[in-house]
Each structure stands twice: as structure tokens, then as C-alpha cells.
Write an enzyme that holds these catalytic residues in place. Structure first.
Site, PDB file in Angstrom:
ATOM      1  N   ASN A  42       3.274  -1.363   4.341  1.00 40.94           N
ATOM      2  CA  ASN A  42       3.580  -2.486   3.560  1.00 40.94           C
ATOM      3  C   ASN A  42       4.498  -2.125   2.245  1.00 40.94           C
ATOM      4  O   ASN A  42       4.340  -0.962   1.721  1.00 40.94           O
ATOM      5  CB  ASN A  42       2.188  -2.974   2.954  1.00 40.94           C
ATOM      6  CG  ASN A  42       1.192  -2.087   2.465  1.00 40.94           C
ATOM      7  OD1 ASN A  42       1.144  -0.978   2.573  1.00 40.94           O
ATOM      8  ND2 ASN A  42       0.519  -2.572   1.760  1.00 40.94           N
ATOM      9  N   ILE A  43       5.359  -2.838   1.938  1.00 46.15           N
ATOM     10  CA  ILE A  43       6.331  -2.710   0.884  1.00 46.15           C
ATOM     11  C   ILE A  43       6.042  -3.948  -0.027  1.00 46.15           C
ATOM     12  O   ILE A  43       6.423  -5.001   0.258  1.00 46.15           O
ATOM     13  CB  ILE A  43       7.688  -2.703   1.144  1.00 46.15           C
ATOM     14  CG1 ILE A  43       7.875  -1.826   2.293  1.00 46.15           C
ATOM     15  CG2 ILE A  43       8.737  -2.315  -0.048  1.00 46.15           C
ATOM     16  CD1 ILE A  43       7.785  -0.155   1.735  1.00 46.15           C
ATOM     17  N   GLU A  44       5.627  -3.695  -1.522  1.00 41.85           N
ATOM     18  CA  GLU A  44       4.989  -4.683  -2.337  1.00 41.85           C
ATOM     19  C   GLU A  44       6.316  -4.740  -3.422  1.00 41.85           C
ATOM     20  O   GLU A  44       7.158  -4.005  -3.420  1.00 41.85           O
ATOM     21  CB  GLU A  44       3.855  -4.209  -3.052  1.00 41.85           C
ATOM     22  CG  GLU A  44       2.719  -4.026  -2.015  1.00 41.85           C
ATOM     23  CD  GLU A  44       1.448  -4.085  -2.570  1.00 41.85           C
ATOM     24  OE1 GLU A  44       0.976  -3.784  -3.690  1.00 41.85           O
ATOM     25  OE2 GLU A  44       0.393  -4.365  -1.876  1.00 41.85           O
ATOM     26  N   GLU A  55       2.790  -4.518   9.433  1.00 42.57           N
ATOM     27  CA  GLU A  55       3.134  -4.898  10.881  1.00 42.57           C
ATOM     28  C   GLU A  55       4.403  -5.587  11.046  1.00 42.57           C
ATOM     29  O   GLU A  55       5.261  -5.240  12.083  1.00 42.57           O
ATOM     30  CB  GLU A  55       2.101  -5.927  11.368  1.00 42.57           C
ATOM     31  CG  GLU A  55       0.646  -5.238  11.420  1.00 42.57           C
ATOM     32  CD  GLU A  55       0.059  -5.777   9.894  1.00 42.57           C
ATOM     33  OE1 GLU A  55       0.673  -5.574   8.828  1.00 42.57           O
ATOM     34  OE2 GLU A  55      -1.102  -6.046  10.034  1.00 42.57           O
TER      35      GLU A  55
HETATM   36  N1  THU Z   1      -1.221  -6.232   4.199  1.00 43.47           N
HETATM   37  C1  THU Z   1      -0.519  -5.628   5.252  1.00 43.47           C
HETATM   38  O1  THU Z   1       0.417  -4.672   5.257  1.00 43.47           O
HETATM   39  N2  THU Z   1      -0.834  -5.837   6.463  1.00 43.47           N
HETATM   40  C2  THU Z   1      -2.011  -6.831   6.742  1.00 43.47           C
HETATM   41  O2  THU Z   1      -2.332  -7.399   7.946  1.00 43.47           O
HETATM   42  C3  THU Z   1      -2.800  -7.183   5.558  1.00 43.47           C
HETATM   43  C4  THU Z   1      -2.081  -6.985   4.143  1.00 43.47           C
HETATM   44  C5  THU Z   1      -0.670  -5.598   2.838  1.00 43.47           C
HETATM   45  C6  THU Z   1       0.115  -6.668   2.148  1.00 43.47           C
HETATM   46  C7  THU Z   1      -0.147  -6.214   0.716  1.00 43.47           C
HETATM   47  O3  THU Z   1       0.703  -5.279   0.392  1.00 43.47           O
HETATM   48  C8  THU Z   1      -1.265  -5.718   0.810  1.00 43.47           C
HETATM   49  O4  THU Z   1      -1.717  -5.243   2.153  1.00 43.47           O
HETATM   50  C9  THU Z   1      -2.674  -6.347   0.274  1.00 43.47           C
HETATM   51  O5  THU Z   1      -2.537  -7.645   0.708  1.00 43.47           O
END
Ligand code: THU
Length: 132
Positions: A42-44, A55
Site C-alpha cells: 500500500n502506498i498512501e 493488492e
Molecule cells: N489497505 C490495503 O493495502 N489493502 C486492503 O485490502 C486493506 C487496506 C491499505 C489501504 C491503506 O493504506 C491502509 O491499508 C489502511 O486502510
């Protein structure tokens, strides 16, 4: 394909997470039928809706390296959760379009819990291009 190894790859991906806002690092790994593995984390972003999940990054990473839906064999996702980490609704919609519905998806956590599922289970009655 070893499930354990795919989950280890997802953990490696997780180490690349950029998640300074949620502090919730997620990793994913997708394996193709030819054995190639592509990672995503995940990249925020400070503009929260722009955050991208692990994913989707894994699937898009594979596609940007030439993979198509027919090539996908299995996906693993891992996070530091109480129960095996479950793909969010947005990822389910994207996976429903791009990932074979009966291919295994391994949800995992850092404690070693693993739950196998697939898109038919994760998003029944999905909206698709056929509905347009
Ligand atoms: N996140 C994912 O990468 N995959 C998921 O299926 C659930 C949520 C990430 C998004 C965000 O960066 C962090 O988790 C908190 O929601």
C-alpha cells in the site's frame, strides 16, 4: 507453487509499504502460471482518497509487466492483523474484473494464520462490464 513462499513474498512486499498516515502496512504477491511473482504494497498520500492498496498495486505491477487475467494463478495478502487480512471492497471490485474468480487468494497475518478464499466467495453478485 508453495503457499508459504508466496506469503513470504507478500511480507517482503509489505516491507516496502509507504503508510505514514495509517501506519498499517499491507503486502501482496501475485504469482503467474509461468512462475513469475509480482509484488505490491500500500502506498498512501496526504490526500487520503489517493491511497492505493497492496493488492491492486500487485495486480497492476504484473499487468505492467505484460500479464493478463489468464496468466494469474494465485494472490497472497498479508498485514499485522488479528485475523487473516481481507481485501477491501475497492480491491474486490478490481480483482473481480482482473483476477480469475476461482483462483486461490491467501489471506494471511504475521502470526501465521492463513485463510484461502477466491473472488466468487469475496464478491458474489459482482457488478461487471457485462452489466453495462
Ligand atoms: N489497505 C490495503 O493495502 N489493502 C486492503 O485490502 C486493506 C487496506 C491499505 C489501504 C491503506 O493504506 C491502509 O491499508 C489502511 O486502510
Amino acid at each position: 507453487m508453495e503457499v508459504y513462499e508466496l506469503i513470504e513474498d507478500a511480507k517482503e512486499a509489505r516491507s516496502l509499504s509507504y503508510s505514514p498516515y495509517s501506519h498499517f502496512a499491507v503486502g501482496a504477491a501475485v504469482i503467474l502460471k509461468d512462475g513469475r511473482i509480482f509484488l505490491g504494497a500500500n502506498i498512501e498520500n496526504a490526500s487520503y482518497p489517493l491511497c492505493m492498496c497492496a493488492e491492486r498495486n500487485a495486480i497492476y505491477n504484473a499487468m505492467m509487466n505484460g500479464a493478463t487475467s489468464d496468466d494469474f494463478m494465485a494472490l497472497a495478502v498479508v498485514a499485522d492483523t488479528e485475523y487473516p487480512c481481507s481485501p477491501c471492497g475497492a480491491c474486490r471490485q478490481v480483482l473481480s474484473e482482473l483476477f480469475p474468480h476461482q483462483a486461490p487468494i491467501y489471506m494471511a497475518n504475521l502470526k501465521g494464520d492463513v485463510q484461502e478464499t477466491n473472488m466468487d466467495e469475496l464478491l458474489p453478485f459482482a457488478f461487471s462490464g457485462d452489466d453495462i
